[in-house]
Design an enzyme around this catalytic site. Sequence first.
Site, mmCIF file in Angstrom:
data_model
loop_
_atom_site.group_PDB
_atom_site.id
_atom_site.type_symbol
_atom_site.label_atom_id
_atom_site.label_comp_id
_atom_site.label_asym_id
_atom_site.label_seq_id
_atom_site.Cartn_x
_atom_site.Cartn_y
_atom_site.Cartn_z
ATOM 1 N N TYR A 145 19.152 15.797 -7.034
ATOM 2 C CA TYR A 145 20.507 15.581 -6.515
ATOM 3 C C TYR A 145 21.245 16.911 -6.367
ATOM 4 O O TYR A 145 21.792 17.219 -5.310
ATOM 5 C CB TYR A 145 21.285 14.637 -7.433
ATOM 6 C CG TYR A 145 22.757 14.575 -7.125
ATOM 7 C CD1 TYR A 145 23.203 14.077 -5.903
ATOM 8 C CD2 TYR A 145 23.708 15.028 -8.041
ATOM 9 C CE1 TYR A 145 24.559 14.024 -5.610
ATOM 10 C CE2 TYR A 145 25.056 14.968 -7.761
ATOM 11 C CZ TYR A 145 25.481 14.478 -6.541
ATOM 12 O OH TYR A 145 26.821 14.439 -6.249
ATOM 13 N N THR B 228 29.045 19.263 -5.472
ATOM 14 C CA THR B 228 29.044 18.763 -6.848
ATOM 15 C C THR B 228 28.851 19.868 -7.870
ATOM 16 O O THR B 228 28.196 20.886 -7.590
ATOM 17 C CB THR B 228 27.908 17.727 -7.032
ATOM 18 O OG1 THR B 228 27.774 17.385 -8.412
ATOM 19 C CG2 THR B 228 26.566 18.287 -6.558
#
Length: 341
Positions: A151, A127
Amino acid sequence: MNDTSRAIEKCPVLVTGGAGYIGSHAVLALKDAGWDVAVIDNLSTGFTFAISDGVPLYEGDIADGELIARIIAEQNIGAVMHFAGSIVVPESVEKPLYYYENNTVKSRALIEAAVKGGVKHFIFSSTAATYGLPTVERVTEETPTQPINPYGWSKLMTEQMLKDTSAAHAMNHCALRYFNVAGADPEARTGQSTAGATHLIKVACEAALGKRDSVAVYGTDYDTRDGTGVRDYIHVSDLAAAHVLALEELIASPDTSLTMNCGYGRGFSVLEVLDSVDRVTNRTIERKFQDRRAGDSGELVSDPSRINETLPWQPKYADLDTIIGHALNWERKLGTIRGEA
């Protein structure tokens, strides 16, 4: 750009999270390109209807080493595409240990099982959150990785595990750092189906179809052209195609591992996205303006030079209205699948 004509030997691929949003599109891309595929998914956020006909589904956890070993043996798996994990940034701040368990610890178990099973190639769903709040206009793979939430850290830790594993074992890998994934399969075979999803285009499509009353716009005072956040939106089918090409590259170059951004290299603001939805649907979505959310950057746009130079990747759907049109088509079909009025 690499030669697209070279022959490679295709191997069966295990797709983790293959019943989810991006994973199900990767399964379609693999099947459409003639690869044999198997899926493992615990169905916590995935759906059996998203899995292509004829693709074996193993319902279970990626941290179950015995199950992964059995799948590798039964399906003769030669490559893993790893999508399984949790992805909601605010939730990661509230539940950091859950994210480190689900995204990092379980990925470690999966990687170990892959090594033990003789898997040669591993593609990881990473990501742009690994970059944190970059200060550059366009983010390259050399931009410092400074995540600002669990995250992002959970994904970056898994990238590091893959680097170390590839250095120590006969397995190469590719980490693909996604920017904002959106849209749906052009043939409406699958799409974003998670209830309560937080992706802007998903939320906007729900609003356009009367499933939500409005769309929240978080922050109007960023240093951008209209004051709202700017993001690089990539069509999920173009992203899935990049995964297949990345796998081909890993097979063709077994001593090479890769880290690449996945984006188009141009950004759209929140208001521009909502204007596009209005344009495609010929109606006006109500906007509710709210304060900025903690940790959001004003602009996050990729420099896709590396993926363009490394892979013969030619995006087919790099148009905002097209992305939204496909997302709307899927949202309508999803309502039929769920029996919504």
